[in-house]
Every structure is written in C-alpha cells, then in structure tokens.
Design a protein around this motif. Sequence first.
Motif, PDB file in Angstrom:
ATOM      1  N   LEU A  79       0.810  -1.221   0.000  1.00 34.36           N
ATOM      2  CA  LEU A  79       0.000   0.000   0.000  1.00 34.36           C
ATOM      3  C   LEU A  79       0.840   1.267   0.000  1.00 34.36           C
ATOM      4  O   LEU A  79       0.322   2.358  -0.259  1.00 34.36           O
ATOM      5  CB  LEU A  79      -0.943   0.012   1.210  1.00 34.36           C
ATOM      6  N   HIS A  80       2.114   1.157   0.326  1.00 37.91           N
ATOM      7  CA  HIS A  80       2.991   2.329   0.377  1.00 37.91           C
ATOM      8  C   HIS A  80       3.963   2.283  -0.809  1.00 37.91           C
ATOM      9  O   HIS A  80       4.506   1.221  -1.140  1.00 37.91           O
ATOM     10  CB  HIS A  80       3.787   2.357   1.684  1.00 37.91           C
ATOM     11  N   ASP A  81       4.210   3.457  -1.421  1.00 36.65           N
ATOM     12  CA  ASP A  81       5.116   3.501  -2.563  1.00 36.65           C
ATOM     13  C   ASP A  81       6.573   3.587  -2.104  1.00 36.65           C
ATOM     14  O   ASP A  81       6.861   3.687  -0.903  1.00 36.65           O
ATOM     15  CB  ASP A  81       4.782   4.670  -3.491  1.00 36.65           C
ATOM     16  N   GLN A  82       7.484   3.556  -3.071  1.00 33.85           N
ATOM     17  CA  GLN A  82       8.910   3.572  -2.762  1.00 33.85           C
ATOM     18  C   GLN A  82       9.322   4.858  -2.057  1.00 33.85           C
ATOM     19  O   GLN A  82      10.220   4.855  -1.212  1.00 33.85           O
ATOM     20  CB  GLN A  82       9.725   3.413  -4.054  1.00 33.85           C
ATOM     21  N   ARG A  83       8.669   5.952  -2.405  1.00 33.79           N
ATOM     22  CA  ARG A  83       9.020   7.229  -1.780  1.00 33.79           C
ATOM     23  C   ARG A  83       8.746   7.195  -0.280  1.00 33.79           C
ATOM     24  O   ARG A  83       9.487   7.784   0.508  1.00 33.79           O
ATOM     25  CB  ARG A  83       8.225   8.349  -2.445  1.00 33.79           C
ATOM     26  N   PHE A  84       7.684   6.502   0.131  1.00 33.21           N
ATOM     27  CA  PHE A  84       7.369   6.395   1.548  1.00 33.21           C
ATOM     28  C   PHE A  84       8.533   5.766   2.308  1.00 33.21           C
ATOM     29  O   PHE A  84       8.977   6.275   3.337  1.00 33.21           O
ATOM     30  CB  PHE A  84       6.097   5.554   1.706  1.00 33.21           C
ATOM     31  N   TYR A  85       9.063   4.663   1.769  1.00 33.92           N
ATOM     32  CA  TYR A  85      10.167   3.982   2.450  1.00 33.92           C
ATOM     33  C   TYR A  85      11.477   4.759   2.308  1.00 33.92           C
ATOM     34  O   TYR A  85      12.312   4.749   3.217  1.00 33.92           O
ATOM     35  CB  TYR A  85      10.327   2.569   1.895  1.00 33.92           C
ATOM     36  N   ALA A  86      11.642   5.470   1.180  1.00 33.93           N
ATOM     37  CA  ALA A  86      12.843   6.300   1.021  1.00 33.93           C
ATOM     38  C   ALA A  86      12.873   7.414   2.049  1.00 33.93           C
ATOM     39  O   ALA A  86      13.913   7.713   2.644  1.00 33.93           O
ATOM     40  CB  ALA A  86      12.894   6.869  -0.398  1.00 33.93           C
ATOM     41  N   ASP A  87      11.712   8.035   2.294  1.00 28.73           N
ATOM     42  CA  ASP A  87      11.632   9.087   3.316  1.00 28.73           C
ATOM     43  C   ASP A  87      11.917   8.513   4.703  1.00 28.73           C
ATOM     44  O   ASP A  87      12.532   9.165   5.549  1.00 28.73           O
ATOM     45  CB  ASP A  87      10.246   9.730   3.299  1.00 28.73           C
ATOM     46  N   MET A  88      11.460   7.294   4.927  1.00 22.28           N
ATOM     47  CA  MET A  88      11.698   6.655   6.222  1.00 22.28           C
ATOM     48  C   MET A  88      13.190   6.475   6.467  1.00 22.28           C
ATOM     49  O   MET A  88      13.718   6.858   7.526  1.00 22.28           O
ATOM     50  CB  MET A  88      10.976   5.291   6.258  1.00 22.28           C
ATOM     51  N   TYR A  89      13.910   5.913   5.467  1.00 19.33           N
ATOM     52  CA  TYR A  89      15.352   5.690   5.642  1.00 19.33           C
ATOM     53  C   TYR A  89      16.120   7.012   5.673  1.00 19.33           C
ATOM     54  O   TYR A  89      17.140   7.123   6.346  1.00 19.33           O
ATOM     55  CB  TYR A  89      15.873   4.781   4.527  1.00 19.33           C
ATOM     56  N   HIS A  90      15.608   8.016   4.954  1.00 18.53           N
ATOM     57  CA  HIS A  90      16.256   9.336   4.988  1.00 18.53           C
ATOM     58  C   HIS A  90      16.169   9.923   6.392  1.00 18.53           C
ATOM     59  O   HIS A  90      17.138  10.486   6.913  1.00 18.53           O
ATOM     60  CB  HIS A  90      15.586  10.257   3.983  1.00 18.53           C
ATOM     61  N   ALA A  91      14.998   9.788   7.034  1.00 14.59           N
ATOM     62  CA  ALA A  91      14.839  10.302   8.393  1.00 14.59           C
ATOM     63  C   ALA A  91      15.734   9.543   9.380  1.00 14.59           C
ATOM     64  O   ALA A  91      16.334  10.146  10.278  1.00 14.59           O
ATOM     65  CB  ALA A  91      13.374  10.189   8.820  1.00 14.59           C
ATOM     66  N   LEU A  92      15.862   8.230   9.203  1.00 10.96           N
ATOM     67  CA  LEU A  92      16.729   7.455  10.084  1.00 10.96           C
ATOM     68  C   LEU A  92      18.187   7.861   9.937  1.00 10.96           C
ATOM     69  O   LEU A  92      18.919   7.959  10.927  1.00 10.96           O
ATOM     70  CB  LEU A  92      16.565   5.960   9.777  1.00 10.96           C
ATOM     71  N   ALA A  93      18.607   8.120   8.697  1.00  8.77           N
ATOM     72  CA  ALA A  93      19.993   8.528   8.472  1.00  8.77           C
ATOM     73  C   ALA A  93      20.246   9.942   8.971  1.00  8.77           C
ATOM     74  O   ALA A  93      21.352  10.267   9.398  1.00  8.77           O
ATOM     75  CB  ALA A  93      20.335   8.418   6.990  1.00  8.77           C
ATOM     76  N   ARG A  94      19.210  10.793   8.932  1.00  9.08           N
ATOM     77  CA  ARG A  94      19.382  12.195   9.280  1.00  9.08           C
ATOM     78  C   ARG A  94      19.240  12.443  10.780  1.00  9.08           C
ATOM     79  O   ARG A  94      20.089  13.085  11.398  1.00  9.08           O
ATOM     80  CB  ARG A  94      18.365  13.043   8.520  1.00  9.08           C
ATOM     81  N   VAL A  95      18.153  11.961  11.368  1.00 10.30           N
ATOM     82  CA  VAL A  95      17.897  12.244  12.795  1.00 10.30           C
ATOM     83  C   VAL A  95      17.876  10.992  13.664  1.00 10.30           C
ATOM     84  O   VAL A  95      17.734  11.089  14.884  1.00 10.30           O
ATOM     85  CB  VAL A  95      16.573  13.026  12.957  1.00 10.30           C
ATOM     86  N   GLY A  96      17.969   9.818  13.054  1.00  6.41           N
ATOM     87  CA  GLY A  96      18.085   8.599  13.840  1.00  6.41           C
ATOM     88  C   GLY A  96      16.787   7.991  14.320  1.00  6.41           C
ATOM     89  O   GLY A  96      16.802   6.986  15.028  1.00  6.41           O
ATOM     90  N   VAL A  97      15.644   8.587  13.955  1.00  7.05           N
ATOM     91  CA  VAL A  97      14.366   8.038  14.427  1.00  7.05           C
ATOM     92  C   VAL A  97      13.288   8.322  13.386  1.00  7.05           C
ATOM     93  O   VAL A  97      13.346   9.334  12.675  1.00  7.05           O
ATOM     94  CB  VAL A  97      13.983   8.657  15.796  1.00  7.05           C
ATOM     95  N   TRP A  98      12.329   7.393  13.283  1.00  5.22           N
ATOM     96  CA  TRP A  98      11.159   7.597  12.432  1.00  5.22           C
ATOM     97  C   TRP A  98       9.946   7.083  13.179  1.00  5.22           C
ATOM     98  O   TRP A  98       9.962   5.990  13.758  1.00  5.22           O
ATOM     99  CB  TRP A  98      11.303   6.854  11.105  1.00  5.22           C
ATOM    100  N   ARG A  99       8.881   7.871  13.183  1.00  3.89           N
ATOM    101  CA  ARG A  99       7.618   7.475  13.820  1.00  3.89           C
ATOM    102  C   ARG A  99       6.510   7.604  12.792  1.00  3.89           C
ATOM    103  O   ARG A  99       6.495   8.547  12.016  1.00  3.89           O
ATOM    104  CB  ARG A  99       7.301   8.380  15.013  1.00  3.89           C
ATOM    105  N   GLY A 100       5.588   6.680  12.830  1.00  2.46           N
ATOM    106  CA  GLY A 100       4.474   6.788  11.909  1.00  2.46           C
ATOM    107  C   GLY A 100       3.614   5.544  11.903  1.00  2.46           C
ATOM    108  O   GLY A 100       3.816   4.605  12.699  1.00  2.46           O
ATOM    109  N   GLU A 101       2.663   5.585  11.016  1.00  5.12           N
ATOM    110  CA  GLU A 101       1.739   4.469  10.855  1.00  5.12           C
ATOM    111  C   GLU A 101       2.062   3.746   9.548  1.00  5.12           C
ATOM    112  O   GLU A 101       2.306   4.373   8.523  1.00  5.12           O
ATOM    113  CB  GLU A 101       0.299   4.964  10.836  1.00  5.12           C
ATOM    114  N   VAL A 102       2.051   2.427   9.605  1.00  2.53           N
ATOM    115  CA  VAL A 102       2.374   1.603   8.441  1.00  2.53           C
ATOM    116  C   VAL A 102       1.341   0.497   8.321  1.00  2.53           C
ATOM    117  O   VAL A 102       0.975  -0.129   9.326  1.00  2.53           O
ATOM    118  CB  VAL A 102       3.786   0.979   8.574  1.00  2.53           C
TER     119      VAL A 102
END
Length: 848
Positions: A345-368
């Motif tokens: 249900l989620h596109d590639q951009r959704f997961y790319a943003d997730m890994y970008h946030a982990l690399a940038r600030v070290g944490v990601w929160r959300g609904e999946v």
Amino acid sequence: MRRAFDSILQIVSHMAHTSGQGYLNAFVSEIATAVGADYVLISITRGQTDLQVQAMHPSSLDIQDISLPLNTTPDAIAWQEGEMWFSDRLSQLFPDSYGAQIWQANAYAGIALKCAEGHTVGICSLFYRQPQSDMGSTMALLRLLGPLAGRELALTLQQTEDSRHSEPPSVLKNMLTHASVGIGKLSLDGKILWANPAIEQMLGYQPHELVTRSVAELNHPEDWAHSAPRYQELRAGKRATFTQEKRYLHKEGRTLWGRATVTLMRNKQQQPDYLMVLLENIEPLKYHAEQLKLSHQVYENLSEAILVCDANSRIISVNPAFEQITGYSSEEARGQRPNLLKSGLHDQRFYADMYHALARVGVWRGEVWNKRKSGKLYPQQVVIRALWEEGKIQKYIAIFSDISQTKIAEQKIANQSNYDNLTGLPNRWMFSRCLNRFCAQGESFTLMVLDLNNFKAVNNSMNHHAGDALLREVADRLVSRIRSEDLVARIGGDEFAFLIPGIVTHRQAEIYAKRVMGSFSRPFTLASQHIYVTSTIGITLCPSDGCESDELLRNAEQALFVAKRQGRALDTYCLSMREEVRQRHKMQQDLAEAIKQEQITMAYQPIWDNHSGQIAKLEALVRWHHPHWGQVSPAEFIPLAEETGLIQRLGALVLWQSCRDLSRLQKSGFPHIQMSINRSTMEFQTIDTSASEWLQVIHHFDLNPADIVIEITESLLMESNAQHKSRIEALRDAGCKIAIDDFGTGYSALNYLRNFPVDLVKIDRSFVRHIPFNEQDRLLLDGIINIVHNLGMQVVIEGVENHEQLDFLCQKGCAFTQGYLLSRPLAYDDLIDYLALNQQGADLSIVS
C-alpha cells in the motif's frame, strides 16, 4: 569552468592590495568562502615534529591555542608528496589529528606551499565537517592559487632559499612509524615501493618481503577481480581515487578484511606518477559484532512487537509479540528483510523518506500498513530507531503495535484536521486554536512568522518535489531549534509561525529569532545539489502589541513585510507600521482611482543608435502625480499594483497610451521611432498564449508590430514555462521585438537566453557605473557583451552618464545606449522638440 574562473577572479581581486600577514589572512578567508571549507590553515614547521599555524579561518579562533603535531596527520603526507586529499572518514584514518579530534572533520584537502625557487615553505590545509563528494574542483583551485600563497609566505617569513626546501626525513619516518592506519606507496603497475609498520603488522610481512610483492598477490583472488579494473582506471588517469572493502591474504595464509583507499598522485606535468594507499584493518567489525544489550524480561514479555535488524536491514531477532502479531515464527523471520511484512500500500518514496529520516535524525515514527503471514492487512503504529557506533549505523530497532481500524480512522481524521500532511507540523487551524487559548488565558508570549526567501526560485529551477523536500527539511531544523514548551506550525506555503511563551521583551525575542535563523546556516541538499536558503522573520509581542489572535498575526506579518521590503533579516512590530498599513491601503485605493480616471501619465526616455547617432527607440515610463504625496515613484506603486491585482489594469493603460503616443509621433514626422514597453511578469501570465489582447491594441493605432519592443525580466525566463515561450513566439511572429530588461540584476542565467527567442538584452546600469576606469567591471561587461553578441542578439546599455562610458561602449559594438548623458525621461511635448533637434543633427549629449 565559469564558476571556477569567477572564484579565482574574486579571490585575486580581493587580495590585490594586501601583502604579508594580511595577504595570508585574506587568502584563507577567501579560499574558505570559495569552496565552503569549515577551517582553512596556512602552517609552517616548528622544529621537526610540529606545525605552527601562520594564518587561519575562521579568524575568531586563537592560533596560539592550536597545537598541530606533524606526525600521524594528513599534513605530513601533503608535505612529503606535494598534495593530498580525503573526501571522507578522516577521523577513522587519522584519529589522533587535531582536525579529527577537535573539529570532528571528515574531509581534508592539503597542498604544499612553495617559494619562488620551488622549495616547500608551508602547508595550506582545508577541513570539512561533512564528507565531500567532489574534491577535484577544490584541489584544482588550490593548485592554481597555491603558488601565490607560497611566494607570499616565503617573503613574509624572510627565509633563505634553502631554509625550508625540504622536510627532515625523520618527520616522515616518525609519522609512518606511529600511524595507526597503514600507509604505502605503489608504482603505477601495483608494485609496493614502501610501506609503514602498520601494514607490515597487519599482513605479517617483513619490510624486505613486502617490497618484492604486488598488491595483486596480497589481495584475495576473488576480490582482486573487482579491484583490478579500478587500478587500471587510476593508471589511465580516468579516476582520482577509490575506496573498497575487501579481503587480504596474511603471510600465514589466513584472510583478513581491510578497507583500502587508493589515490593517484600526479607529477608536475599532471601526468600519473604513482599511487598512495591507506589500509584500515576492519576485521573486528566483520567478525566481532557486538551483541544487543536488551533486557531479556522486557524483551520477552512486552506487548509491543520488537524487530531488530543489522546495518543491511537483515532481521537479527524478534520477540514473542512479533510472532503473535505477524504470524511469523522467530526462525522464519531471522535472516529475512522487513519487507517480508510489506503490504504493497505504500510507494517507494514512503520507504525512502523513512530511511532518509533514520539517516538524518536517527528516528522515524508513523503508521504503516503491513501484512500478516496469513495475508491479512493490518495497521501498525511504529517507532524505528537507528543505533550508531563509530559514525555508522550498526542496527535498527523497530517497536510496533497492532491498532484497530476505528483508532486508525480517528487518528487520520485528527491528523488531517490538525497537522500539515507534508511536514507533520501543526497546521494554521491548530496554531490559531493554540493562539486563541493563550490570548484568552492572558498569557505573555512572543509570536513570530518566518518566511523563506526566494522559495519560488527553488520550485522553478528544480521541481516541486525538491520544494517539498526543502520544506520537510526546514521543518525538521526548526523543530530542533525550539524549546519543548514552544510551538511551531506551518501556516502557509513557505510560511511558519512560532508561539513562544515566556519571551516578553524585544531583546529576548530578537535573540530567539536569531537562534531560529541559525537553522539556515548550513546548506540544504536537494537532488544532489547543495543550496543555501535564507529566511525573514516578523515579530510581535503579547500583550504589549495586542491581545487578540487575529491582530497579533496581522502584526507579525506586517513586521515580516517591512523586513522583506527593507532587506533586513528580521523586524519587530511597532505602532508606526500600523500607520504604514493605513497609508498603503489609502495609496492602493488612490491608485485604483487614478487608473480608472486615466490620471496615470507617460514619460519617454530616448534610446540612441550608436552607429547612426540618431534616436532609434523610446522607453515608455509610467508616472503618477498624487494630489497629496506629489510624484510617487514607480518603485513604490508598481509593486503595490502587483500585490493588489491592479497591475493588469495599469499595464493595459500604459500599453494604450504608449501606442497612442507612438502613432502621434510617427504621424508628426518621426516614422522610424520604435517604442519599448515594459511588461510585468504577472501581466505576461494572464494574457492568452497568442497575445491577441496586446496585438489588438497595436493594430488599433495602425502601428507596425515591428515598431514595438516588449521588455520582460529575467525572472520570467527562469520559470521555464512552455506557455511563456508560446506567448513570446506569438509576439515575435507578429513582428514585435523581445528585450530582456535590467539584465544582470536577477538570476543572470545565460543558459535561458539560448532557449528563448530574444532580440535585445538591456544591461543594467550597475555594470556601467565604474567603466572604463575599473578594470574588473570593464572585463566583466566586455564578457557579457561578447556572449550576447555571439547569441545573435543586440545590446542596449542603460545608465550611460558620461562621454567616457559612451566611447567605450561604442568601441565594443553596442548597438544602443540610454541614459542621462543623452536625455532624461521626457513628457510628450518636450519629446517632440528633442526629436526635432536630433533630426536636425544637434548635439544633445549633455547631462540633464
């Protein structure tokens, strides 16, 4: 190449009138600005083992407090080899160096500074906190400017020709002996020429055994197959460096893992000379991964699922709650990737943003939304954290729970109502609620509104995806700058608002605002480009400036408007701004009435043909004489017309009067005069693509469209709008000429001139002011004129005020000139007399 030339020209011109220590101080400052380095040093040797800083950027640091041992530093290699650079991992390669320890530098570039006789007298070192993807342009700049700094350093130190021509061999030997990383020198065909003890200990060979071998013999055969092509590219000069993790063969026969960085070194003729290799032992990272220190009792009994992955996103461990929620056993999950649960249900951009946030600030929160083993889809509330060790992500830990359909629906409704979908910040509606609550409770606080400068240019020059990425990054940075009790919201396209309790004085508010603006000191990375973005802030205080939420928001936005108009970074609301708003509203009403009553008049400034000495064109300039304020500057009422939607009516009146007066002139004995009419970007956006509205006015007065020049601005070209190009082509097909007005004051993107059908380029007066006496301005103007001529366009020079300027421009082949030397803007009746005198051959080139 053009950017490099501009950087060199700027640096040399800035230091043209300095010498000695002042020259060196200016040199490090200019180099830092040109290549974005965080620290730049010029150092000389002190004894045999230390460097002494001679000049440094930033200048606020006390060079007396800086101790730079030459051993185990990249400077020692640069001194010995003439130059050296590392694009990343400086702290791992040289952990004991000052730059790595104190400045947390990750990238380095250094070049030996030589005197006129070719002896090394010092080192110029550049340190970057962030890794650098392209060090080639930095080294190219150092190679060009290094000789200048070397000669100046030699003169400053008043050294003899042989005082510092070479570094004592003991220094390099000491550095090689104590370096924690392996350092070696290779011939172009991969033969080992020398190696330091770190490499000998790592591979188990004696020095005499190593120098008889090649790197191919020391590499694991399977890994050498991947390395050999890279060495070939180095030898051919097609690659400057490469880094690779691979296996090496120990003398005893076992394999070990190492990370090798191989760099091509060139001779004075810039031909490939030899190779430098830095070898790190990463065996412990490969074979001794630290076990996760998790509490067994919590891990086993937590109701939320826990998922632990390694750096490659392979599942290491899961807890029983994971098995219950997903249906997968621990044995089935281990070794798999988390996409085992992917719902689709989620596109590639959704997961790319997730890994970008982990690399940038070290944490990601959300609904999946994920999928159980049975195939059933379900929503999760997820928190993912990245665990860092030694500057790298080593593990990911995800904690999630299964949430019901009702809860997820309610949460989505709440988010849509209260939060901005793009940034996750509170939206304008939620911010207004909080602001109303604070006002109702009688709280004392500061309200700030922040607006990004030139945000539209980012969308126009890149795309809206880059603009969205910028807004998300801005939001993250702003959140990191505020306190836990503060509120920041996105209240408009590129506008953010802050509610700051406890800040009750102007001084406190300005200090807080400057801290927020510090978010923009670092560049933003968009589409692999580094761009700098600035902002403007408007400030108001409650209750001193008002107690109602709507009033306070208006105050802050008015302060923001004033700051932008006056070119300041921030401004604080005051009572005079309220009066200014009232006057501006009154001026808007009066302008609308003046347009309606056709009280707007025109003045015309002659444009001379430099070849014939005759007036060839007139520029139509709008004038407004207000009964109370007198003559109102177009710089005031034209932006007001654009802001209030009056620009189309004003532009239509200008076009009508200009065409009417041109028709009268041609019938009065001046048939060859052309009229140049400015068109606002907003006007251009609202006409149809065939420009029929404007052409109808031209034909109404029986004018030849070839006698009309439509002036547009550079910003219109920057929008890269296909409809704009259609409008321009329609006007030119009808016979009109197109001119770019005030060229050089906007983006000055020469590339856009090639893509649009333009006939004339009007170069702004700022380029003419100091010619022909200022050499740099003369060269710059000469270059622009040549480029415009090579593109097949004619040049109009504005702001000509003396004969020296006119003579210079005529020599350069400029077709037309315009300025006070020839004439100020004239009313129609005065213009008739002026044209008559010109037609009679009178000399009119006087300063009026």
